[in-house]
Design a protein around this motif. Structure first.
Motif, PDB file in Angstrom:
ATOM      1  N   ARG A 195       0.829  -1.212   0.000  1.00 41.34           N
ATOM      2  CA  ARG A 195       0.000   0.000   0.000  1.00 41.34           C
ATOM      3  C   ARG A 195       0.861   1.258   0.000  1.00 41.34           C
ATOM      4  NH1 ARG A 195      -5.197  -1.556   0.871  1.00 41.34           N
ATOM      5  NH2 ARG A 195      -5.263  -3.768   1.393  1.00 41.34           N
ATOM      6  N   ASN A 196       0.387   2.275  -0.743  1.00 42.01           N
ATOM      7  CA  ASN A 196       1.180   3.498  -0.905  1.00 42.01           C
ATOM      8  C   ASN A 196       0.951   4.447   0.266  1.00 42.01           C
ATOM      9  OD1 ASN A 196       2.869   5.357  -1.966  1.00 42.01           O
ATOM     10  ND2 ASN A 196       1.642   5.808  -3.793  1.00 42.01           N
ATOM     11  N   VAL A 197       1.374   4.013   1.443  1.00 43.74           N
ATOM     12  CA  VAL A 197       1.147   4.827   2.631  1.00 43.74           C
ATOM     13  C   VAL A 197       2.289   4.612   3.634  1.00 43.74           C
ATOM     14  CG1 VAL A 197      -0.377   3.023   3.530  1.00 43.74           C
ATOM     15  CG2 VAL A 197      -0.513   5.292   4.496  1.00 43.74           C
ATOM     16  N   CYS A 198       2.689   5.712   4.280  1.00 47.75           N
ATOM     17  CA  CYS A 198       3.697   5.645   5.345  1.00 47.75           C
ATOM     18  C   CYS A 198       3.045   6.135   6.632  1.00 47.75           C
ATOM     19  CB  CYS A 198       4.885   6.565   5.039  1.00 47.75           C
ATOM     20  SG  CYS A 198       5.765   6.136   3.540  1.00 47.75           S
ATOM     21  N   GLY A 199       2.909   5.260   7.597  1.00 48.28           N
ATOM     22  CA  GLY A 199       2.276   5.629   8.855  1.00 48.28           C
ATOM     23  C   GLY A 199       3.186   6.500   9.714  1.00 48.28           C
ATOM     24  N   LEU A 200       2.581   7.367  10.524  1.00 47.44           N
ATOM     25  CA  LEU A 200       3.353   8.248  11.403  1.00 47.44           C
ATOM     26  C   LEU A 200       3.838   7.473  12.626  1.00 47.44           C
ATOM     27  CD1 LEU A 200       1.784  11.796  11.819  1.00 47.44           C
ATOM     28  CD2 LEU A 200       3.983  11.135  10.810  1.00 47.44           C
ATOM     29  N   ARG A 201       4.900   6.725  12.427  1.00 47.88           N
ATOM     30  CA  ARG A 201       5.432   5.888  13.512  1.00 47.88           C
ATOM     31  C   ARG A 201       6.940   6.003  13.494  1.00 47.88           C
ATOM     32  NH1 ARG A 201       4.256  -0.609  13.632  1.00 47.88           N
ATOM     33  NH2 ARG A 201       5.781  -1.146  15.233  1.00 47.88           N
ATOM     34  N   GLY A 202       7.502   6.241  14.655  1.00 49.90           N
ATOM     35  CA  GLY A 202       8.941   6.456  14.747  1.00 49.90           C
ATOM     36  C   GLY A 202       9.735   5.210  14.377  1.00 49.90           C
TER      37      GLY A 202
END
Ligand code: PCA
Length: 213
Positions: free
Chosen positions: A91-98
């Motif tokens: 999926r073309n998504v980057c989650g806001l996770r360190g």
């Protein structure tokens, strides 16, 4: 002219917040050793990737360009898997996770102009059939999450689909509790040896070969 042998690329991941020891950083090199014995007409290359938004994508691109694999299998761990979790979609998504350095992704998408989803190009049905036949816990999944595993899957698939001869590419999540010490609990249905022999089954399914007994 030197004749190049077809290459199988196996990648694992290093530590990240919550997972100080990532089982795939040990499993993938061990799996590569076994795979070199089983699939002698292939070169088997193993790499352990860092879990870093800034470094991992470029490093992956460099490895793929250098090795030009016919099979690219990426491994990581998740708390949501108890057996082999065969990922069907990037999926073309980057989650806001360190990440492992504490950094957050700089963008919301893996590849700005890319499609929302890309299908894995490895033979998932054949992989599941072989794992089931071997009695190894497995399931398919339509979400590899929104962290670095998904980024690696999406990027590797982007490259695969752009090539005339698509490498068989996919991601396999393993249980976060998987350990060399074989400490089985309700969150992990795999022994270390299951994980190794399952890995060999997956490669064999991609090459469509019988696994030697
Ligand atoms: N699991 C993480 C990244 C590295 C790993 O082994 C994930 O599921 O994205």
């Amino acid at each position: 002219m030197t004749k190049t042998r077809p290459t199988i690329l196996l990648t694992g991941f290093g530590a990240f917040p919550g997972i100080p020891a990532n089982a795939t950083s040990t499993l993938v090199p061990e799996l590569a050793l076994r795979a070199r014995e089983e699939f002698r007409e292939h070169d088997v290359i193993d790499e352990v990737l860092p879990v870093e938004w800034d470094r991992t994508p470029e490093l992956l691109d460099e490895i793929l360009a250098r090795t030009n694999p016919i099979v690219a299998l990426h491994f990581g761990v998740t708390k949501h898997a108890s057996g082999f979790q065969i990922e069907l979609v990037g999926r073309n998504v980057c989650g806001l996770r360190g990440d492992a350095t504490g950094a957050l992704p700089r963008t919301e998408r893996v590849i700005e102009a890319g499609p929302d989803t890309i299908a894995s190009s490895f033979p998932a049905d054949r992989i599941i059939a072989r794992l089931e036949r071997a009695g190894i816990a497995c399931a398919t999944s339509e979400s590899a999450g929104t962290y670095l595993c998904n980024t690696v899957l999406y990027r590797s698939l982007t490259r695969a689909h752009a090539l005339a001869e698509k490498p068989m590419t996919g991601f396999i999540h393993l249980p976060a509790a998987l350990s060399v010490a074989d400490m089985l609990d309700e969150t992990c249905a795999l022994t270390w040896d299951d994980a190794l022999s399952g890995g060999i089954e997956i490669i064999a399914a991609c090459l469509d070969k019988d696994t030697p007994a």
